[in-house]
Design an enzyme around this catalytic site. Structure first.
Site, PDB file in Angstrom:
ATOM      1  N   ARG A 163     -10.273 -11.110   1.706  1.00  0.00           N
ATOM      2  CA  ARG A 163     -11.231 -12.388   1.342  1.00  0.00           C
ATOM      3  C   ARG A 163     -10.558 -13.638   1.649  1.00  0.00           C
ATOM      4  O   ARG A 163     -11.350 -14.928   1.345  1.00  0.00           O
ATOM      5  CB  ARG A 163     -11.462 -12.192  -0.365  1.00  0.00           C
ATOM      6  CG  ARG A 163     -10.840 -12.004  -1.063  1.00  0.00           C
ATOM      7  CD  ARG A 163     -11.146 -11.532  -2.559  1.00  0.00           C
ATOM      8  NE  ARG A 163     -11.106  -9.772  -2.123  1.00  0.00           N
ATOM      9  CZ  ARG A 163     -11.785  -8.945  -3.168  1.00  0.00           C
ATOM     10  NH1 ARG A 163     -12.449  -9.253  -4.107  1.00  0.00           N
ATOM     11  NH2 ARG A 163     -11.176  -7.874  -2.413  1.00  0.00           N
ATOM     12  N   LYS A 194       0.628  -0.815  -0.089  1.00  0.00           N
ATOM     13  CA  LYS A 194       0.029   0.282   0.288  1.00  0.00           C
ATOM     14  C   LYS A 194       0.991   1.317  -0.159  1.00  0.00           C
ATOM     15  O   LYS A 194       2.234   0.956   0.296  1.00  0.00           O
ATOM     16  CB  LYS A 194      -1.041   0.163   1.468  1.00  0.00           C
ATOM     17  CG  LYS A 194      -1.818  -0.881   1.619  1.00  0.00           C
ATOM     18  CD  LYS A 194      -3.036  -0.798   2.781  1.00  0.00           C
ATOM     19  CE  LYS A 194      -3.788  -1.475   2.765  1.00  0.00           C
ATOM     20  NZ  LYS A 194      -4.741  -1.429   1.531  1.00  0.00           N
TER      21      LYS A 194
HETATM   22  N1  BES Z   1      -8.222  -4.179   4.220  1.00  0.00           N
HETATM   23  C1  BES Z   1      -8.503  -3.807   3.493  1.00  0.00           C
HETATM   24  C2  BES Z   1      -9.449  -2.304   2.778  1.00  0.00           C
HETATM   25  C3  BES Z   1      -9.820  -1.062   2.876  1.00  0.00           C
HETATM   26  C4  BES Z   1      -8.432   0.013   1.868  1.00  0.00           C
HETATM   27  C5  BES Z   1     -10.686  -0.622   3.948  1.00  0.00           C
HETATM   28  C6  BES Z   1      -8.818   1.001   2.649  1.00  0.00           C
HETATM   29  C7  BES Z   1     -10.574   0.537   4.399  1.00  0.00           C
HETATM   30  C8  BES Z   1      -9.843   1.509   3.590  1.00  0.00           C
HETATM   31  C9  BES Z   1      -8.440  -4.777   1.967  1.00  0.00           C
HETATM   32  O1  BES Z   1      -7.538  -4.962   2.531  1.00  0.00           O
HETATM   33  C10 BES Z   1      -7.642  -4.133   1.043  1.00  0.00           C
HETATM   34  O2  BES Z   1      -6.845  -4.015   0.774  1.00  0.00           O
HETATM   35  N2  BES Z   1      -8.787  -4.287   0.204  1.00  0.00           N
HETATM   36  C11 BES Z   1      -8.264  -3.874  -1.454  1.00  0.00           C
HETATM   37  C12 BES Z   1      -8.614  -4.647  -2.686  1.00  0.00           C
HETATM   38  C13 BES Z   1      -8.048  -4.438  -4.143  1.00  0.00           C
HETATM   39  C14 BES Z   1      -7.057  -5.344  -4.106  1.00  0.00           C
HETATM   40  C15 BES Z   1      -8.887  -5.556  -4.620  1.00  0.00           C
HETATM   41  C16 BES Z   1      -8.569  -2.338  -1.823  1.00  0.00           C
HETATM   42  O3  BES Z   1     -10.349  -1.994  -1.412  1.00  0.00           O
HETATM   43  O4  BES Z   1      -7.824  -1.988  -2.285  1.00  0.00           O
HETATM   44 MN    MN Z   2      -5.718  -5.982   2.335  1.00  0.00          MN
END
Ligand code: BES
Ligand code: MN
Ligand code: ZN
Length: 499
Positions: free
Chosen positions: A354, A280
């Site tokens: 997931r 990230k």
């Molecule tokens: N924990 C995150 C989701 C998230 C991101 C919650 C920002 C709150 C704020 C999750 O694990 C994630 O990173 N999801 C990705 C999925 C994508 C790679 C398909 C996302 O939402 O960017």
């Molecule tokens: Mn994630």
């Protein structure tokens, strides 16, 4: 914080403070009216002079009012009566108790539940007075070396009801409010803890501590070797990128009949989500300590359920690990085998929620559930779709989704349905495995739900995406304790339905 319920005249309360509402424009509520009479028009004179308009959130503290037994009287602005809905009522309570807490009033008698809130009865107003008070006074200074202590904090609030015949109703409402506030506090505190404190092992220890406190609760924690034996290849693939060992936490509350099928709550317990190799960006990455708020939410709900001793069976399952970049971590393109036997191509290691949930959802089958609800900070896309006001909800059984949305409405912890249509399933195609772990940018919250749906075919299931609702950012940064009120309300509703 202690609450009690009482009925009686405001001028006769021997209390450190009597709290009454003032409506806009300069209108007295019945309790304010009674104090005004007793003090020979003192309050109406103040209003006439312009000391208070009745604007919502404004307060005015008075001492030694003639004809009034209490030491102080706190006037609380409520705004226009016809504008008072759920949110406004909670704000009014919040401003009142914050003022009491700041002014050294350790105990008070509150008449604010006499104001009219659109569509709400006394039970709701008392319960939400308790929840809003506990919310407003919740502290987040456990890790500060100097606590921001108030010298004489508010310790006891007496909630006044209009008639003696309402006492029992009020007391039941207080019990509900306290139980939900206890659950919310657990969820907030766990959520706010940093990743270096709240590790998967720490979460497991907290769950085990709960079973010491509540006799109807049995907690079982599986370690890495046991998780391997279950064949949870998806969950383990995420965990192997960290030195912190994964934990699979199960808590079983048995308050119902021995043979009654349990409701199973599954909570995402990523104690820190750096994204893995699909790292990230740095901005606000600290907030990914909140990626275990699903776990915190289901544990908080469990606490509320234990406190209320609900006549149901409830099982909580929390898969917990970290998602970090490492030599052993998942790489984009890796293919893993889930507990269900389905193979998964990991195209983005940041879609890890997931991966741990799908195995926990397969595991949930063994409890022969009445319904399974998973709760997860699953997608940024859900935050884009619904913002921070509503959690996303979807599922394979419409009555369940409907019940959750209703529980959200009455608890003030709302959720909104996203369409889990088959059309979206087409976005989950892999050339090399049964299913990829991402479905493209379009409808990202829904395709995440579609992924989970592939693992929940054997029972009634709903998924709640709490990515937008579980915590606030900016200068209000902190966990909200959501969706504990919604889930507890859902369980409460199930109990009354059955009777
Ligand atoms: N924990 C995150 C989701 C998230 C991101 C919650 C920002 C709150 C704020 C999750 O694990 C994630 O990173 N999801 C990705 C999925 C994508 C790679 C398909 C996302 O939402 O960017
Ligand atoms: Mn994630
Ligand atoms: Zn995550």
């Amino acid at each position: 914080m202690e609450f009690s319920v009482k009925s009686g005249n405001p001028e006769k309360q021997r209390s450190a403070c009597v709290v009454v509402g003032i409506l806009e424009p300069r209108r007295l509520t019945p309790a304010a009216e009674a104090l005004d009479k007793a003090s020979e028009g003192f309050i109406s004179t103040l209003l006439r002079r312009g000391d208070m308009e009745g604007k919502r959130g404004k307060t005015l503290l008075m001492h030694n009012l003639k004809g009034v037994l209490a030491d102080r009287v706190l006037l609380v602005g409520c705004g226009r009566e016809r504008d008072i809905g759920d949110k406004e009522y909670r704000e009014i309570i919040g401003s009142a108790v914050t003022r009491l807490d700041e002014t050294g009033t350790m105990e008070a008698s509150c008449y604010l539940s006499e104001i009219t809130v659109k569509g709400r009865d006394l039970h709701w107003k008392i319960r939400h007075a308790v929840e809003s008070t506990r919310h407003a006074l919740h502290r987040t200074d456990t890790l500060k070396s100097k606590k921001d202590d108030t010298r004489r904090p508010l310790r006891k609030l007496t909630l006044m009801v209009p008639r003696r015949s309402e006492l029992a109703n009020g007391e039941a409402a207080v019990r509900e409010g306290q139980a939900i506030a206890d659950g919310v506090a657990v969820a907030k505190d766990l959520g706010n803890l940093p990743g270096n404190v709240c590790t998967p092992t720490y979460l497991a220890k907290q769950a085990q501590a709960l079973s010491k406190k509540y006799p109807k609760l049995k907690v079982n924690v599986l370690d890495k070797a046991q998780i391997e034996k279950l064949g949870m290849g998806a969950f383990l693939s995420v965990a192997k990128g960290s030195v912190e060992p994964p934990q699979l936490i199960t808590a079983e509350y048995r308050g119902g009949k021995a043979k009654a099928k349990p409701v199973v709550l599954v909570g995402k317990g990523i104690t820190f989500d750096a994204g893995g190799i699909s790292l990230k960006p740095a901005a606000a990455m600290d907030e990914m300590k909140y990626d275990m708020c699903g776990a915190a939410g289901v544990l908080g709900t469990l606490v509320a359920c234990c406190e209320l001793q609900l006549p149901i069976n409830l099982t909580v399952v929390v898969p917990s690990c970290e998602n970090l970049p490492d030599g052993a971590a998942n790489k984009p393109g890796d293919i893993v085998t889930s507990m269900s036997g389905q193979t998964i191509e990991i195209l983005n290691t940041d879609a890890e929620g997931r991966l741990i949930l799908c195995d926990a959802l397969s595991y949930a089958e063994r409890f022969e559930p009445e319904a399974v609800i998973d709760v997860a900070t699953l997608t940024g896309a859900c935050v884009i779709a619904l913002g921070k006001h509503a959690s996303g909800v979807m599922g394979n059984h419409h009555p369940l989704v409907h019940d959750l949305m209703n529980a959200g409405k009455s608890s003030g912890d709302r959720a909104w349905e996203l369409p889990l249509w088959d059309d979206y399933q087409d976005q989950l195609k892999s050339n090399f495995a049964d299913i990829p772990n991402i479905g493209g940018r379009e409808g990202g919250a829904i395709t995440a739900g579609c992924f989970l749906a592939r693992f929940t075919k054997k029972y009634h299931w709903a998924h709640m995406d709490i990515a937008g609702t579980a915590w606030l950012g900016g200068d209000k940064k902190g966990a909200t304790g959501r969706p504990v009120p919604l889930l507890t309300q859902y369980l409460l509703d199930r109990c009354t339905e059955k009777r």
